[in-house]
Design a protein around this motif. Structure first.
Motif, short mmCIF file in Angstrom:
data_model
loop_
_atom_site.label_atom_id
_atom_site.label_comp_id
_atom_site.label_asym_id
_atom_site.label_seq_id
_atom_site.Cartn_x
_atom_site.Cartn_y
_atom_site.Cartn_z
N SER A 171 42.14 5.62 11.39
CA SER A 171 41.41 6.85 10.65
C SER A 171 42.03 7.70 10.44
N LEU A 172 43.39 7.80 10.51
CA LEU A 172 44.24 8.50 10.52
C LEU A 172 44.86 8.40 9.03
N GLN A 230 42.30 4.89 1.80
CA GLN A 230 40.93 4.69 0.87
C GLN A 230 41.48 4.38 -0.67
N PHE A 258 43.52 5.58 7.27
CA PHE A 258 42.22 5.52 6.00
C PHE A 258 42.80 6.84 4.96
N ARG A 259 43.01 7.82 5.36
CA ARG A 259 42.14 8.59 4.09
C ARG A 259 43.43 8.43 3.79
N TYR A 260 44.62 7.63 3.68
CA TYR A 260 46.18 8.04 2.82
C TYR A 260 45.62 6.58 2.24
#
Length: 216
Positions: A101-102, A108, A104-106
């Motif tokens: 989740s941390l 995506q 995936f922000r970068y």
């Protein structure tokens, strides 16, 4: 608590700790790996019992993979076994999900990441299909169970009915069908290859858990 019991609890924890991070797609995708580990590799649970266990795990609240691990842990070592199994199967998944989740922000929108996710989706469908096939081999053994399967599939695909209601209805339908067969003198099988017949003298089932699992 004896040394042997501690060893069993440790083995339960390590086994499910290994299953958790190796499985993508949630509970149903875990089932083939859980079945292989507990029935084939370690022989903790007989193959004929795994379908009943999965049926109960699927009908209980929560994820089927976690429920199945809890039931297996309890059967092997009671409450400590349940705790070891649940922690083992959820801990790595929680940590991996947190890290993803941390990250995936970068990532995506990255084409390579999107392509990898498409491949994972296809693999998940395959794992779920294998779990369904393995359950079907032991759960479908006569015309009644085959008709129940087809009817359930048609209902779920045709109407917006929550699966929970289908499970509850299936429970009572299974009980009713067994009682009807018993009343008219037909032989009642409770699982594939089972030769145990329901008593016509009102004494009920040889094993009470089969009575409830029949309709699930």
């Amino acid at each position: 608590m004896g040394i042997n019991r501690l060893k069993v609890i440790r083995d339960i924890f390590l086994t499910f700790l290994k299953i958790g991070p190796a499985t993508f797609g949630g509970g149903y995708a875990m089932l083939p790996i859980i079945e292989r580990e507990v029935t084939v590799k370690r022989a903790w649970i007989p193959e004929k019992d795994i379908a009943n266990l999965i049926s109960i795990a699927g009908s209980a609240p929560g994820g089927i993979g976690v429920n199945a691990s809890a039931f297996i842990g309890y059967r092997l070592a009671g409450i400590p076994g349940t705790v070891a199994a649940v922690i083992g199967i959820t801990l790595p998944t929680f940590l991996i999900a947190l890290l993803l989740s941390l990250a995936f922000r970068y990532m995506q929108g990255n084409p390579k990441v999107e392509a990898a996710l498409v491949g994972i989706h296809a693999a998940i469908i395959g794992l779920i299909a294998v779990a369904a096939y393995n359950m079907g081999k032991s759960a479908i053994f006569d015309k009644t169970t085959l008709i129940t399967l087809l009817s359930t599939l048609i209902i779920l695909l045709s109407f917006p009915i929550h699966p929970l209601y289908v499970i509850l209805v299936g429970l009572f339908i299974g009980i009713i069908l067994v009682k009807v067969k018993e009343a008219i003198g037909l032989h009642v099988r409770l699982e594939k290859g089972d030769q145990v017949q329901v008593s016509t003298l009102g004494k009920g089932y040889a094993n009470y858990e089969y009575f409830f699992a029949e309709g699930i």
